[in-house]
Scaffold this active site. Sequence first.
Site, PDB file in Angstrom:
ATOM      1  N   CYS A 344      19.775  31.482  17.146  1.00 48.59           N
ATOM      2  CA  CYS A 344      21.212  31.790  17.198  1.00 48.59           C
ATOM      3  C   CYS A 344      21.680  32.542  15.955  1.00 48.59           C
ATOM      4  CB  CYS A 344      22.011  30.511  17.399  1.00 48.59           C
ATOM      5  SG  CYS A 344      21.844  29.284  16.074  1.00 48.59           S
ATOM      6  N   HIS A 394      24.935  25.471  15.723  1.00 50.23           N
ATOM      7  CA  HIS A 394      24.820  26.607  16.645  1.00 50.23           C
ATOM      8  C   HIS A 394      25.942  27.607  16.350  1.00 50.23           C
ATOM      9  CE1 HIS A 394      23.512  28.814  20.093  1.00 50.23           C
ATOM     10  NE2 HIS A 394      24.682  28.714  20.698  1.00 50.23           N
ATOM     11  N   GLU A 406      25.014  34.728  23.030  1.00 49.95           N
ATOM     12  CA  GLU A 406      24.324  33.765  22.178  1.00 49.95           C
ATOM     13  C   GLU A 406      22.827  33.766  22.465  1.00 49.95           C
ATOM     14  OE1 GLU A 406      25.224  29.680  23.103  1.00 49.95           O
ATOM     15  OE2 GLU A 406      24.920  29.969  25.248  1.00 49.95           O
TER      16      GLU A 406
END
Length: 432
Positions: A344, A394, A406
């Site tokens: 990420c 994240h 993402e």
Amino acid sequence: MSTTRGARRIGVLVLLCAVGLSATGTGVAVPPPPPNPSDDEIQAGKAEAQRTAGQAGELANRLAEAESRLIGLQSQVEVKMEDANKARVDLQRAEDAYGQARVAADAAAAEARSAADRIEAQRHRLDQFAASSYRQGSKLGSITAYAGARDPQEMLERASLLDAISDSQLDVLDDLERARIEKVNKDSMTRAALDEAEAKRRSADEARAAAEAAQQTAIQARAQQAAQSQGLQADRDSAQAELDAARSRVTGLQAQRADYQEWQEDKAREEQAAAAQPVGNDDQAGSSAPAVSGDVEAVISRAMSQLGMPYAWGGGNSRGPTRGIRDGGVADAYGDYAKIGFDCSGLMIYAFAAAGVSLDHYSGYQAQSGKRVPLSQMRRGDMLFWDDGGSIHHVALYLGNGKMVEAPYSGSRVRVTSVRYGGITPYAVRVL
């Protein structure tokens, strides 16, 4: 700030620069003001938002719980797979031990049979000796054993010799019998060891069968949950749309009021700037806002160019996807260390490099890399973050209209999806 709102504000700035600053008179031409809703309209919007916010939150929680269950089932599958591996190793060890015990038992049985055969042969010889002695009327054996004796003394010596031979045969017979008993005892113990090894082998085989059955059960449970999750995809999209709609109703009229107030402030600043701006610098004065917008679009374009790229934990830098690294756990189970891709924060590094922004390969530091703005004011190009117990874990890039791009988790690929509000931080981070 929403995408529409941001674009409208930029339009105001551009129009002011292009029209107002190029005028030669003392007045400044300005575009018409945006809508300015009344207080009653704002209150009505709030009431409507309150009626739908609970339902939208419940739907968002259901989606987050479904994803959490799927991840939990995957962990159970991994545990059951390791249990099955252990059971197969234990079975192989038990089978090896059983094989060794069987060889030893067969050898001991053969030795016992051989000892019994030797005893039987010696006993047969002794019986023949006794029978011969009986037929000759003497326990000493055949009379021919005395033939040829020169005198009584020699005959007595031969008689002693025959007695010794008879005693020796009996001693050998006793020794052989003891050896046979030892062999039989050894054979018995070895057979007992064989029985024990066989019992362990059966137990290990049963354990292996149970472990493999448990593994299949876990895999089937995860497959069923995955199928249910796929079936809920339409509900997920619908729930997200309802949640976005609820948020829009909460902030919509307030945003219009804020737009109007910002328009007034921008108008006043631009009028002051127009009055102080030397003639001939018009083009330079009107170029700042489009440059920022261009940077945002470059960042988004770079992130979107990686759609479908595999997730690889630790992967990605400013030049593109890289090989992942080992984590000693979930990422290793998915072979991330052998994949070329992004995690990420690696995707954010690559995307923002398009605007000349350097980010650390850690989402926690990326959350500190710009200005924090409330989620109600997030706009295209902002970074969104999720935390667990206060620890950022994240990051994703907001695209506007409730969507984000993402690199989600091991086993997945870079994707565009609806913003998940379960576990999201109450702020977005604006770098540009």
